[in-house]
Design a protein around this motif. Structure first.
Motif, PDB file in Angstrom:
ATOM      1  N   VAL A 198       0.849  -1.185   0.000  1.00 32.29           N
ATOM      2  CA  VAL A 198       0.000   0.000   0.000  1.00 32.29           C
ATOM      3  C   VAL A 198       0.889   1.241   0.000  1.00 32.29           C
ATOM      4  CG1 VAL A 198      -0.149   0.104   2.512  1.00 32.29           C
ATOM      5  CG2 VAL A 198      -1.992   1.072   1.144  1.00 32.29           C
ATOM      6  N   GLN A 233      -3.171   5.603  -0.339  1.00 29.71           N
ATOM      7  CA  GLN A 233      -4.145   4.549  -0.057  1.00 29.71           C
ATOM      8  C   GLN A 233      -4.326   4.359   1.441  1.00 29.71           C
ATOM      9  OE1 GLN A 233      -2.025   1.568  -2.334  1.00 29.71           O
ATOM     10  NE2 GLN A 233      -3.620   1.522  -3.918  1.00 29.71           N
ATOM     11  N   LYS A 249      -8.011   5.285   4.154  1.00 26.09           N
ATOM     12  CA  LYS A 249      -8.741   4.251   4.889  1.00 26.09           C
ATOM     13  C   LYS A 249      -9.112   4.722   6.292  1.00 26.09           C
ATOM     14  CE  LYS A 249      -8.535   1.114   1.701  1.00 26.09           C
ATOM     15  NZ  LYS A 249      -9.768   0.642   1.036  1.00 26.09           N
ATOM     16  N   SER A 279     -11.913  -2.904  -4.461  1.00 26.46           N
ATOM     17  CA  SER A 279     -11.054  -1.824  -3.967  1.00 26.46           C
ATOM     18  C   SER A 279     -10.505  -2.235  -2.607  1.00 26.46           C
ATOM     19  CB  SER A 279     -11.841  -0.508  -3.844  1.00 26.46           C
ATOM     20  OG  SER A 279     -12.880  -0.643  -2.890  1.00 26.46           O
ATOM     21  N   GLY A 280      -9.342  -1.737  -2.293  1.00 29.44           N
ATOM     22  CA  GLY A 280      -8.727  -2.102  -1.028  1.00 29.44           C
ATOM     23  C   GLY A 280      -8.148  -3.498  -1.090  1.00 29.44           C
TER      24      GLY A 280
END
Length: 279
Positions: free
Chosen positions: A10, A14, A18, A46-47
Motif C-alpha cells: 500500500v 491509499q 482508509k 477496492s482495497g
C-alpha cells in the motif's frame, strides 16, 4: 514478529484514505502475506479485503479475505481447487470495537475457528492513526496490536499452514489403496518396492497387507524350478512372499558364487597341468 511490510502492498495515499477498520484490515493482510500465505478466490474491487454485509442486516460490513499456502496456489492448470482455505474476517461492533476471526473454511462451507480476538478501538487508534511507516514500527513495541500479531505468527499461522498442506494433499499418498497397489505392481526393480516400504508406516502396512499381489509377482518372475524350494509344500511354512523372494534371491546369489568358485578352481587346475618351459 518482524516488521509488517506495509509499504510493499500500500502507498501513503491509499493508507490515508482508509478508516480505522480499513487500516486494521491492511495490517492483517500484510501479516498473512509475511507468513507465506497468498490470496485465494475473489479479488476485492477496492482495497485489500472483501466487504460483505451481514445477513442480519447490520449497517457495518464485515471485511474478509481468503488465503492458501503458496505451494497449493502454484498447482498446475486443471488441478482441483484446495479443499480448505484460510480466512481472516474483521467485524465491526456497535461500540466501535472489532472482532477479528481466523478460521479454516471447508469445501462444504463449514468453519473451523482457530483464532478470535476482540480488539479495543481506543487502543488501536494510536497504533493505526499515524502515517504509513508508523504502524509497522509500533507493532514491535509490545502494544495490544503487537501481541495479536505475535500470537498469529507463533501459533495461528503455523497451524493454518500445516492444516492447509495436510488437508489438500492430492499426490500418491491421497490415492485409494487399490490405485496405489496398481502403481506399485509396475515397479520393475524389487529395490524400488523395498524402498517404498521404508517411506512411511502407512505404505509399509499397505505393502505387507498386499504381499500376495506385490511380492508374489516378483517371486514368480524368477521362474525358479520346483526343486529350488525343496520338498516342502509351497503354500505352508515358507513365510510371506517377500520372505520367499528374498530367500530365493539369496540362494541364487549363493549358487552364482559357488559356480564362480568352481570355474576358478577349474581354471587353476588347467594351469597346473600345463607344461612349463624355461628359456
Amino acid at each position: 514478529m518482524s516488521t509488517v511490510p506495509l509499504p510493499m502492498i500500500v502507498d501513503d495515499d491509499q493508507w490515508d484514505a482508509k478508516d480505522l477498520a480499513g487500516r486494521l484490515g491492511i495490517v492483517a493482510h500484510a501479516a498473512f502475506l509475511r507468513a507465506g500465505f497468498v490470496p485465494y478466490g475473489d479479488e476485492p474491487t477496492s482495497g485489500y479485503l472483501l466487504k460483505q454485509v451481514d445477513d442480519t442486516g447490520s449497517s457495518q460490513p464485515s471485511l474478509s479475505r481468503r488465503y492458501t499456502a503458496a505451494q497449493l496456489a502454484r498447482r498446475r492448470e486443471g488441478a482441483p481447487a484446495p479443499a480448505e482455505v484460510a480466512v481472516q474476517e474483521l467485524l465491526a461492533q456497535g461500540n466501535g470495537d472489532f472482532v477479528f476471526h481466523v478460521f479454516l473454511l471447508t469445501r462444504d462451507g463449514h468453519q473451523r475457528f482457530l483464532c478470535e480476538a476482540v480488539l479495543d478501538a481506543a487502543a488501536l487508534a494510536p497504533l493505526l492513526s499515524g502515517r504509513l511507516d508508523d504502524p509497522a514500527r509500533a507493532l514491535e513495541t509490545g502494544s495490544a496490536g503487537a501481541r495479536l500479531w505475535d500470537a498469529l505468527a507463533e501459533w495461528v499461522f503455523p497451524v493454518l499452514l500445516y492444516e492447509l498442506r495436510s488437508r489438500n494433499v492430492t499426490g500418491f499418498a491421497s490415492l485409494p489403496d487399490d490405485a496405489k497397489v496398481e502403481i506399485l505392481k509396475r515397479l520393475a526393480d524389487w529395490k524400488d518396492l523395498a524402498s517404498v516400504e521404508c517411506t512411511s508406516r502407512q505404505l509399509r502396512r499397505l505393502v505387507t497387507e498386499r504381499d500376495g499381489e506385490l511380492w508374489k509377482t516378483k517371486y514368480e518372475s524368477m521362474n525358479l524350478p520346483t526343486k529350488a524350494e525343496g520338498s516342502a509344500d509351497h503354500s505352508e511354512g515358507l513365510g510371506s512372499w517377500k520372505e520367499r523372494y528374498v530367500n530365493a534371491l539369496r540362494r541364487c546369489y549363493e549358487e552364482w558364487l559357488a559356480q564362480r568358485r568352481r570355474e576358478r578352481e577349474a581354471e587353476l587346475e588347467r594351469l597346473r597341468d600345463l607344461p612349463f618351459q624355461f628359456f
